[in-house]
Write an enzyme that holds these catalytic residues in place. Structure first.
Site, PDB file in Angstrom:
ATOM      1  N   ARG A  66       0.817  -1.205   0.000  1.00  0.00           N
ATOM      2  CA  ARG A  66       0.000   0.000   0.000  1.00  0.00           C
ATOM      3  C   ARG A  66       0.857   1.264   0.000  1.00  0.00           C
ATOM      4  NH1 ARG A  66      -3.446   2.564   4.666  1.00  0.00           N
ATOM      5  NH2 ARG A  66      -4.988   3.760   3.493  1.00  0.00           N
ATOM      6  N   HIS A  70       0.585   4.440  -2.475  1.00  0.00           N
ATOM      7  CA  HIS A  70       0.367   5.808  -2.008  1.00  0.00           C
ATOM      8  C   HIS A  70       1.519   6.727  -2.368  1.00  0.00           C
ATOM      9  CE1 HIS A  70      -3.137   5.240   1.058  1.00  0.00           C
ATOM     10  NE2 HIS A  70      -3.339   4.592  -0.073  1.00  0.00           N
ATOM     11  N   GLY A  76       4.185  11.075  -8.160  1.00  0.00           N
ATOM     12  CA  GLY A  76       4.973   9.973  -8.730  1.00  0.00           C
ATOM     13  C   GLY A  76       5.729   9.202  -7.666  1.00  0.00           C
ATOM     14  N   SER A  80       7.974  10.546  -1.685  1.00  0.00           N
ATOM     15  CA  SER A  80       7.400  11.711  -0.991  1.00  0.00           C
ATOM     16  C   SER A  80       6.551  11.264   0.197  1.00  0.00           C
ATOM     17  CB  SER A  80       6.565  12.563  -1.953  1.00  0.00           C
ATOM     18  OG  SER A  80       5.592  11.774  -2.617  1.00  0.00           O
ATOM     19  N   ASN A  98      -3.290   8.482   5.217  1.00  0.00           N
ATOM     20  CA  ASN A  98      -2.075   7.733   5.568  1.00  0.00           C
ATOM     21  C   ASN A  98      -1.874   7.560   7.064  1.00  0.00           C
ATOM     22  OD1 ASN A  98      -1.131   7.319   2.903  1.00  0.00           O
ATOM     23  ND2 ASN A  98      -0.325   9.416   2.835  1.00  0.00           N
ATOM     24  N   PRO A 167      -7.447   7.799  -4.145  1.00  0.00           N
ATOM     25  CA  PRO A 167      -8.887   7.565  -4.283  1.00  0.00           C
ATOM     26  C   PRO A 167      -9.532   7.289  -2.928  1.00  0.00           C
ATOM     27  CG  PRO A 167      -7.631   5.667  -5.074  1.00  0.00           C
ATOM     28  CD  PRO A 167      -6.636   6.727  -4.734  1.00  0.00           C
ATOM     29  N   HIS A 197      -6.289  -5.756  -2.092  1.00  0.00           N
ATOM     30  CA  HIS A 197      -7.194  -5.813  -0.935  1.00  0.00           C
ATOM     31  C   HIS A 197      -7.560  -7.251  -0.573  1.00  0.00           C
ATOM     32  CE1 HIS A 197      -8.654  -1.344  -1.291  1.00  0.00           C
ATOM     33  NE2 HIS A 197      -7.377  -1.445  -1.012  1.00  0.00           N
TER      34      HIS A 197
END
Ligand code: HEM
Ligand SMILES: *[C@@H]1O[C@H](CO)[C@@H](O)[C@H](O)[C@H]1NC(C)=O
Ligand SMILES: *[C@@H]1O[C@H](CO)[C@@H](O)[C@H](O)[C@H]1NC(C)=O
Length: 330
Positions: A66, A70, A76, A80, A98, A167, A197
């Site tokens: 995940r 993210h 990109g 980050s 997050n 999303p 998931h």
């Protein structure tokens, strides 16, 4: 060779050379085994660190897959997502998409510390994330693929950009298709990647409206199997509630990355609105059915789609930097 050709040959070959180097600049791109000569042990270090972490806590595999997603969807794949907030600038990792749910940061830091000892300032945090996601998919799903590397780390992380790019779990299939297409991913890739998931957990707050306050007329989401809803209600308190427990996405095989997730959607046992909509919606239903029916094909598509996702807006060449610590810019 006539005299004219002989005279122009050096010029022509120089022009060719310039063309070739220009085109390689334009596609300054990732390649498999980018660290083969600069840090030959790079991938082994990541793999052994990730394997150890997952054997101590299987949920880390979900966290790392995940985290790569993210990272890639916001500015990109530039790590980050790992940068700490600074005074006056909340970073991505502190956005509620997050924090507190994203996990596995310490595993990336651990791998980075070992890599800095072995090959100082050589291996980017963005590449560690991409490799760690692959190692996780292999460990809990038997899904193996080569990860093109050569990403560099970004200098900026802005919490609001997480809101704009990640999303929400309430989106419909058509909205999800459009969110992913903005990142160059197809509807089929979106449905394929949602198969992640099949591992990990969600906090109740990400879906509890489906159980208790669906809309003005219906308390419960009719697209959810009612006995599954009853089971979830025993685990998730009605809002407003101070406690926010977690439940597994795929109770049948909660720590195995597999196509049971799609079987769950067919049985109306998808956890998030954004999961169940993939089966409810005509535009993606066939994709759910074909992934459920052909696990081997799904695994291959998942590997391909992860590589595709891992190439979103990457920094390469002399852009960005190689961080010394994944949490801070140099
Ligand atoms: C299609 C759009 C997606 C939405 C709306 C979405 C949303 C979410 C939400 C709300 C959670 C639970 C967070 C929490 O409340 O604890 C979650 C967990 C998770 N997501 Fe997604 N996700 C999407 C796509 C993806 C993709 C593409 C991947 C990876 C390829 C992914 C991997 C995961 C994993 C592995 C977990 C479990 C994390 C853990 O157990 O720590 N998701 N996602
Ligand atoms: C509530 O949801 C149901 C099922 O999706 C729908 O048929 C109904 O129109 C909705 N009611 C309102 C008031 O939005
Ligand atoms: C998966 O199956 C489809 C159709 O059955 C095929 O076109 C595609 O090439 C397969 N994908 C992979 C990665 O094998």
């Amino acid at each position: 060779m006539d005299i004219i050709t002989r005279r122009f040959l050096p010029i022509i070959s120089t022009l060719l050379l310039i063309l070739v180097s220009l085109s390689s600049l334009a596609s300054a791109s990732l390649k498999v085994a980018f660290y083969a000569s600069t840090c030959p042990s790079a991938e082994e270090i990541v793999t052994s660190t990730v394997n150890k972490a997952i054997s101590e806590n299987s949920g880390i595999a979900a966290g790392l897959i995940r985290m790569h997603f993210h990272d890639c969807f916001v500015r990109g794949c530039d790590a980050s997502v790992l940068l700490a907030s600074t005074h006056g600038n909340p970073a991505e990792r502190d956005h509620f998409a997050n924090n507190p749910s994203l996990r596995g940061f310490e595993v990336i830091e651990d791998a980075k510390a070992q890599l800095e000892a072995a090959c100082p300032q050589t291996v980017s945090c963005a590449d560690i994330l991409a490799l760690a996601a692959r190692d996780s998919a292999l460990k809990v799903g038997g899904i193996n693929y080569d990860v093109p590397t050569g990403r560099r780390d970004g200098l900026v992380s802005v919490a609001d950009e997480a809101a704009e790019n990640l999303p929400a779990p309430t989106l419909s299939a058509d909205e999800l298709v459009s969110r992913f297409s903005r990142k160059g991913l197809s509807a089929d890739e979106m449905v394929t990647l949602s198969g992640a998931h099949s591992i990990g957990v969600s906090h109740c707050s990400s879906f509890s409206k489906r159980l208790y306050s669906f809309n003005e007329t219906l308390p419960q989401d009719p697209s959810m199997d009612s006995s599954y809803a009853e089971t979830l209600k025993t685990k998730c308190p009605a809002p407003p509630s101070i406690s926010d427990p977690t439940v597994s996405f795929d109770p049948s095989t909660p720590i195995r990355l597999d196509t049971k997730y799609y079987d769950g959607l067919i049985d109306h046992r998808g956890l998030l609105t954004s999961d169940q909509t993939l089966f409810t919606s005509q535009s993606t239903r066939e994709m759910v059915l074909s992934n459920a029916n052909d696990p081997a094909n799904w695994s291959q598509k998942f590997a391909k789609a992860m590589v595709q996702m891992g190439s979103i807006d990457v920094l390469t060449g002399s852009n960005g930097e190689i961080r010394k610590h994944c949490t801070f810019v140099n």
